[in-house]
Design an enzyme around this catalytic site. Structure first.
Site, mmCIF file in Angstrom:
data_model
loop_
_atom_site.group_PDB
_atom_site.id
_atom_site.type_symbol
_atom_site.label_atom_id
_atom_site.label_comp_id
_atom_site.label_asym_id
_atom_site.label_seq_id
_atom_site.Cartn_x
_atom_site.Cartn_y
_atom_site.Cartn_z
ATOM 1 N N TYR A 1 -8.910 -8.000 -5.168
ATOM 2 C CA TYR A 1 -7.539 -7.800 -5.623
ATOM 3 C C TYR A 1 -7.051 -8.813 -6.661
ATOM 4 O O TYR A 1 -5.945 -8.685 -7.168
ATOM 5 C CB TYR A 1 -6.594 -7.806 -4.419
ATOM 6 C CG TYR A 1 -6.777 -6.583 -3.557
ATOM 7 C CD1 TYR A 1 -6.314 -5.346 -3.975
ATOM 8 C CD2 TYR A 1 -7.450 -6.650 -2.349
ATOM 9 C CE1 TYR A 1 -6.499 -4.208 -3.210
ATOM 10 C CE2 TYR A 1 -7.637 -5.520 -1.568
ATOM 11 C CZ TYR A 1 -7.155 -4.310 -2.010
ATOM 12 O OH TYR A 1 -7.343 -3.188 -1.247
ATOM 13 N N LYS B 1 -1.951 -2.105 7.914
ATOM 14 C CA LYS B 1 -3.329 -1.648 8.066
ATOM 15 C C LYS B 1 -4.109 -2.487 9.066
ATOM 16 O O LYS B 1 -4.917 -1.963 9.844
ATOM 17 C CB LYS B 1 -4.026 -1.676 6.701
ATOM 18 C CG LYS B 1 -5.443 -1.111 6.716
ATOM 19 C CD LYS B 1 -6.032 -1.130 5.326
ATOM 20 C CE LYS B 1 -7.463 -0.596 5.335
ATOM 21 N NZ LYS B 1 -8.063 -0.638 3.970
ATOM 22 N N ARG C 1 0.839 -1.194 0.000
ATOM 23 C CA ARG C 1 0.000 0.000 0.000
ATOM 24 C C ARG C 1 0.883 1.256 0.000
ATOM 25 O O ARG C 1 2.046 1.216 0.422
ATOM 26 C CB ARG C 1 -0.903 0.023 1.233
ATOM 27 C CG ARG C 1 -1.831 -1.171 1.357
ATOM 28 C CD ARG C 1 -2.630 -1.092 2.656
ATOM 29 N NE ARG C 1 -3.554 -2.215 2.805
ATOM 30 C CZ ARG C 1 -3.273 -3.348 3.420
ATOM 31 N NH1 ARG C 1 -2.062 -3.529 3.938
ATOM 32 N NH2 ARG C 1 -4.176 -4.310 3.527
#
Length: 346
Positions: A329, A236, A211
């Site tokens: 994804y 995250k 990310r």
């Protein structure tokens, strides 16, 4: 209302309520804010009847910002959303928490979806409203469960906007080259500008599936060339993760090493605003407005899926929910699937 002043390395806070003033000094602004929230709560309670009669929506949101958001990885996003809500919904902010209704929040939802021309606020997508409603839900549930300020969340009966299909956009080579050109990228040259560091961050994301925030905070002590991986101590979902390096990813890091700033451990030396601002301007100049930086994660993981198993891929990406990895994804091109089927039958 609390006011804050910095004196040297310390912060002085003053709380005022109905003629009562209290001051105190703290080593950090965060401690000063926490004390101010608690003292305001106590002062309000001393001049009110039942506790639930005086907690306003503003106080609830600001208390959550200090006590809860400050301890999260997504603190900036949460606090910016809280400030935006309070500034653009003054009537709701002034309301007592117990008087806030599902109708109030339903009207707020509709305004977010349709926009507010009078305030020059553009409409937002269903997924944006869904994320903001999740934040509001957390605030109200915390106020109900932990603080005992309400008996029921006013959001519990509010209809959510229809779920949007997950984004399946991939980044093709032509778009990549145009964006890199707009960022001033010169292959192999150590980056000497912010936009060129963003270009290398973009390329690194395409190789690793990391990310933007993980790339931004990547530090040299976490780069292990001998082991062919980088270590992410905080991600995250809160868990650390090791990300393997392709040969191309290592080449990018070796180039960044040549531009290393000794006092700074940061690999790419970029802030969130620098990545967002430079990438957004570059994609507009490149005529690739539909490309998002986060699309690199989908592109990278889809490429990796041709080599790695699902379980291996989840270790690289950090996904605990395989369904999210698969539905959001993993975006293979149908032509490649057809080629695989034909090759197997041949």
């Amino acid at each position: 209302m609390a006011s804050f002043e910095q004196h040297g390395n310390k912060w002085r806070v003053e709380v005022k309520h109905k003629g009562v003033r209290q001051k105190k000094t703290f080593p950090t602004k965060r401690l000063a804010m926490e004390w101010a929230v608690e003292r305001e709560r106590q002062l309000h309670g001393a001049t009110a009847g039942r506790m639930e009669d005086w907690h306003t929506v503003r106080e609830t949101f600001e208390t959550y910002s200090v006590r809860v958001s400050n301890k999260k990885g997504g603190v900036k996003w949460e606090q910016s959303r809280i400030v935006f809500f309070l500034e653009n919904n003054p009537d709701l902010a002034r309301k007592k928490l117990v008087d806030l209704t599902s109708n109030d929040l339903g009207l707020w939802r509709d305004r977010r979806l349709s926009g507010d021309p009078a305030r020059k606020i553009a409409p937002v997508s269903n997924s944006t409203v869904e994320r903001e409603m999740n934040l509001l839900s957390n605030i109200f549930h915390t106020a109900r469960r932990e603080w005992k300020w309400i008996e029921k969340s006013p959001l519990s009966d509010v209809r959510r906007p229809p779920a949007t299909l997950p984004r399946t956009q991939r980044v093709d080579m032509e778009a990549i080259e145009r964006v890199l050109l707009a960022l001033g990228h010169v292959e192999g040259d150590p980056p000497d500008t912010t936009s060129r560091r963003v270009a290398y961050a973009f390329l690194f994301a395409l190789e690793t599936g990391m990310r933007a925030g993980e790339i931004r905070t990547l530090a040299w002590p976490c780069v292990h060339f001998d082991g062919k991986y980088v270590h992410l101590p905080k991600t995250k979902n809160g868990a650390p993760r090791d990300v393997p390096l392709t040969e191309r990813a290592e080449e990018i890091l070796r180039t960044m090493e040549k531009a290393k700033d000794e006092p700074d451990d940061s690999v790419f030396r970029l802030s969130a605003n620098q990545i967002d601002g430079n990438f957004r301007k570059a994609k507009i100049r490149a005529g690739a407005e539909d490309v998002h930086f986060h699309d690199t994660r989908r592109e990278a993981l889809t490429r990796m899926s041709e080599v790695l198993s699902v379980m291996e891929l989840s270790k690289v990406s950090g996904h605990k929910d395989i369904n999210i990895l698969q539905n959001v994804y993993y975006a293979p091109k149908v032509q490649k699937l057809a080629d695989k089927l034909r090759a197997k039958r041949a």
